[in-house]
Design a protein around this motif. Structure first.
Motif, short mmCIF file in Angstrom:
data_model
loop_
_atom_site.label_atom_id
_atom_site.label_comp_id
_atom_site.label_asym_id
_atom_site.label_seq_id
_atom_site.Cartn_x
_atom_site.Cartn_y
_atom_site.Cartn_z
N LEU A 1 0.84 -1.19 0.00
CA LEU A 1 0.00 0.00 0.00
C LEU A 1 0.88 1.24 0.00
CD1 LEU A 1 -2.67 -1.04 2.68
CD2 LEU A 1 -2.85 -1.20 0.20
N ARG A 2 0.44 2.28 -0.70
CA ARG A 2 1.20 3.52 -0.80
C ARG A 2 0.61 4.57 0.12
NH1 ARG A 2 5.74 2.20 -3.16
NH2 ARG A 2 6.05 4.29 -4.01
N GLN A 3 1.45 5.46 0.61
CA GLN A 3 0.98 6.50 1.51
C GLN A 3 0.06 7.47 0.76
OE1 GLN A 3 3.75 8.48 4.12
NE2 GLN A 3 5.25 6.84 3.91
N PRO A 4 -1.06 7.84 1.36
CA PRO A 4 -1.97 8.80 0.72
C PRO A 4 -1.31 10.18 0.61
CG PRO A 4 -3.04 7.64 2.54
CD PRO A 4 -1.58 7.34 2.64
N SER A 5 -1.49 10.82 -0.51
CA SER A 5 -0.88 12.15 -0.71
C SER A 5 -1.45 13.16 0.29
CB SER A 5 -1.12 12.63 -2.13
OG SER A 5 -2.51 12.69 -2.42
N ALA A 6 -2.68 12.91 0.76
CA ALA A 6 -3.29 13.84 1.71
C ALA A 6 -2.57 13.85 3.05
CB ALA A 6 -4.76 13.47 1.92
N ARG A 7 -1.73 12.84 3.31
CA ARG A 7 -1.02 12.76 4.59
C ARG A 7 0.38 13.37 4.53
NH1 ARG A 7 -4.68 12.57 8.45
NH2 ARG A 7 -5.89 10.63 8.54
N ARG A 8 0.74 14.03 3.43
CA ARG A 8 2.04 14.71 3.36
C ARG A 8 2.12 15.77 4.45
NH1 ARG A 8 2.59 17.94 -1.10
NH2 ARG A 8 4.82 18.13 -0.68
N ALA B 1 13.63 0.81 2.26
CA ALA B 1 12.72 -0.13 1.61
C ALA B 1 11.26 0.20 1.84
CB ALA B 1 13.00 -1.55 2.10
N SER B 2 10.96 0.87 2.96
CA SER B 2 9.55 1.03 3.34
C SER B 2 9.07 2.47 3.43
CB SER B 2 9.33 0.35 4.70
OG SER B 2 10.12 0.97 5.72
N ARG B 3 9.91 3.44 3.09
CA ARG B 3 9.54 4.84 3.37
C ARG B 3 8.33 5.32 2.57
NH1 ARG B 3 14.85 7.95 0.95
NH2 ARG B 3 14.95 6.89 -1.07
N SER B 4 8.02 4.67 1.45
CA SER B 4 6.84 5.06 0.68
C SER B 4 5.63 4.20 0.98
CB SER B 4 7.15 5.00 -0.82
OG SER B 4 8.18 5.92 -1.15
N THR B 5 5.82 3.19 1.85
CA THR B 5 4.77 2.24 2.18
C THR B 5 3.83 2.81 3.24
OG1 THR B 5 6.24 0.40 1.67
CG2 THR B 5 4.32 -0.09 3.00
N TYR B 6 2.56 2.49 3.11
CA TYR B 6 1.55 2.90 4.07
C TYR B 6 1.46 1.84 5.15
CZ TYR B 6 -2.93 5.08 5.48
OH TYR B 6 -3.93 5.74 6.15
N THR B 7 1.70 2.21 6.40
CA THR B 7 1.77 1.25 7.48
C THR B 7 0.56 1.38 8.40
OG1 THR B 7 2.96 2.72 9.00
CG2 THR B 7 4.29 1.44 7.43
N TRP B 8 0.37 0.37 9.24
CA TRP B 8 -0.72 0.40 10.22
C TRP B 8 -0.55 1.59 11.17
CZ3 TRP B 8 -0.99 0.18 15.54
CH2 TRP B 8 -2.26 -0.05 16.08
#
Length: 427
Positions: free
Chosen positions: A135-142, A320-327
């Motif tokens: 999953l990718r981080q939502p742009s709204a959360r920048r 490896a995970s900086r663009s990933t959307y996490t729990w």
């Protein structure tokens, strides 16, 4: 039975906890996401392959057991568990716990095993295809100035009363520094004061020092700095925190020495003899790390000192995970990202005139701090409920505290205290 055996045991695990999940408040928890049978089957195969290799005892509802022995993990609803992970990865893993689809008698121990093997849970071929399934981080959360206000409010404006239930009397929401480990609840407040005083010492805060604090919390550091005779400007984006911090400052008789502003760090003005920031960089985001450190540089007078406390993770895992959307980002800290020792050093070197002169780590102290918070939160579950927080929230918060504690116990996470300086400009 033999370790790693996949045959049913004679004693199936206890049943799942029963509680209603509000589909309006928790839409992604109330029911597993739709997923094709093939995708769910692939997820089940990958998950079970990983579990077989871990020092865990993973028990399924039909009595099947996997793992090499160790802390117990009960999977009450395997189909839902696999469907969530197949669709949403680790976000689904956390949501499955919130829904009561799996549990563990010793949650921290089970999560510590998983954290210790984090880099090996997903097979290498799938790791290389991470961009396709993660999953990718939502742009709204920048963490733009507007986005940061929303992200910070999501967590810190929940309720001052909630935080007061599990924090100690200092209302410090960061790692304490204990004299010795393990610790007890009665030692936590002193450990928090010791941490705060150490940071003020690193920043050389003394009488008449001009101090900028980025990230107010509930005012403890500002109060202790002002008690030394310093004049403090503290910045926060949480209106709830600001209100209570001002109350505490006034109660301490220090209102003439402390100003608490509802202000983004990028809007700070003036120069200061000392700049202090405690576990705020985690909310900045990699995109804005250069801006954050340039702000520290620009606000610090020549010859002054910065004291910084930061939670860090392994550099290769961050990359490896900086663009990933996490729990954690979805439910606890929107827009958050832990930095690394390497990233902090590189950003300071490439974007500022600052120099790191000291770094000390206290990961084991954070594990103990989190344990004490988690135990206190559990003990006061009834009071949490009385504030209006439902069972799903309480499971979410328990998972968050246990997940974080496991990160420090496994060594996957650490916490650093930094001292940075800016040399006097030659005349």
């Amino acid at each position: 039975m033999r370790t790693g055996d996949t045959h049913p045991t004679t004693a199936p695990p206890a049943g799942p906890p029963h509680f209603p999940v509000d589909p309006i408040r928790w839409p992604d928890v109330a029911a597993p996401p739709p997923a094709s049978p093939p995708r769910t089957a692939v997820a089940a195969a990958v998950v079970r392959r990983a579990l077989r290799q871990l020092p865990l005892r993973v028990r399924f509802a039909d009595g099947t057991e996997l793992g090499k022995g160790g802390p117990v993990l009960h999977i009450h609803r395997p189909e839902a568990f696999h469907r969530r992970i197949g669709k949403q990865g680790l976000v689904g893993f956390g949501e499955s716990y919130m829904a009561g689809e799996w549990d563990a008698p010793d949650l921290v121990a089970a999560l510590t095993v998983l954290a210790s093997h984090a880099s090996k849970l997903v097979p290498a071929p799938l790791q290389r295809l991470r961009g396709l399934w993660a999953l990718r981080q939502p742009s709204a959360r920048r963490n733009t100035p507007l986005g940061s206000r929303s992200n910070i409010s999501h967590h810190y404006d929940l309720s001052n009363d909630l935080f007061a239930l599990f924090l100690d009397e200092t209302l410090s929401y960061s790692s304490g520094v204990f004299r010795g480990l393990p610790a007890t609840w009665g030692l936590l407040a002193d450990a928090q004061r010791r941490k705060t005083d150490r940071l003020l010492d690193l920043a050389e805060v003394r009488e008449d020092s001009r101090v900028l604090e980025i990230g107010t919390g509930w005012g403890e550091l500002a109060i202790r700095a002002a008690a030394r005779g310093a004049r403090v400007t503290s910045l926060t984006l949480s209106s709830e925190q600001r209100d209570l911090a001002l109350e505490r400052v006034a109660a301490a008789g220090l209102a003439d020495r402390v100003t608490v502003e509802l202000c983004d760090y990028r809007e700070a003005r003036g120069t200061y003899d000392a700049v202090v920031s405690v576990e705020m960089i985690e909310a900045v985001g990699a995109e804005f790390w250069p801006t954050y450190f340039r702000t520290l540089d620009e606000r610090l007078a020549p010859g002054g000192r910065v004291a910084l406390q930061a939670i860090t993770m392994p550099h290769e895992r961050m990359l490896a995970s900086r663009s990933t959307y996490t729990w954690i980002q979805k439910y606890i800290f929107p827009g958050g990202l832990l930095p690394t020792v390497e990233a902090i050093a590189g950003t300071v070197r490439d974007h500022t005139r600052l120099a790191i002169v000291r770094r000390d780590s206290y990961g084991a102290h954070y594990a103990e701090t989190l344990r004490l918070w988690r135990e206190r939160f559990t003990e006061r579950a009834g009071e949490v409920a009385a504030l209006g927080f439902d069972e799903t929230f309480r499971r979410m918060w328990t998972f968050y505290l246990a997940y974080s504690e496991a990160g420090f116990r496994s060594g996957y996470l650490d916490v650093q205290q930094y001292s940075l300086t800016k040399e006097e400009i030659a005349r």
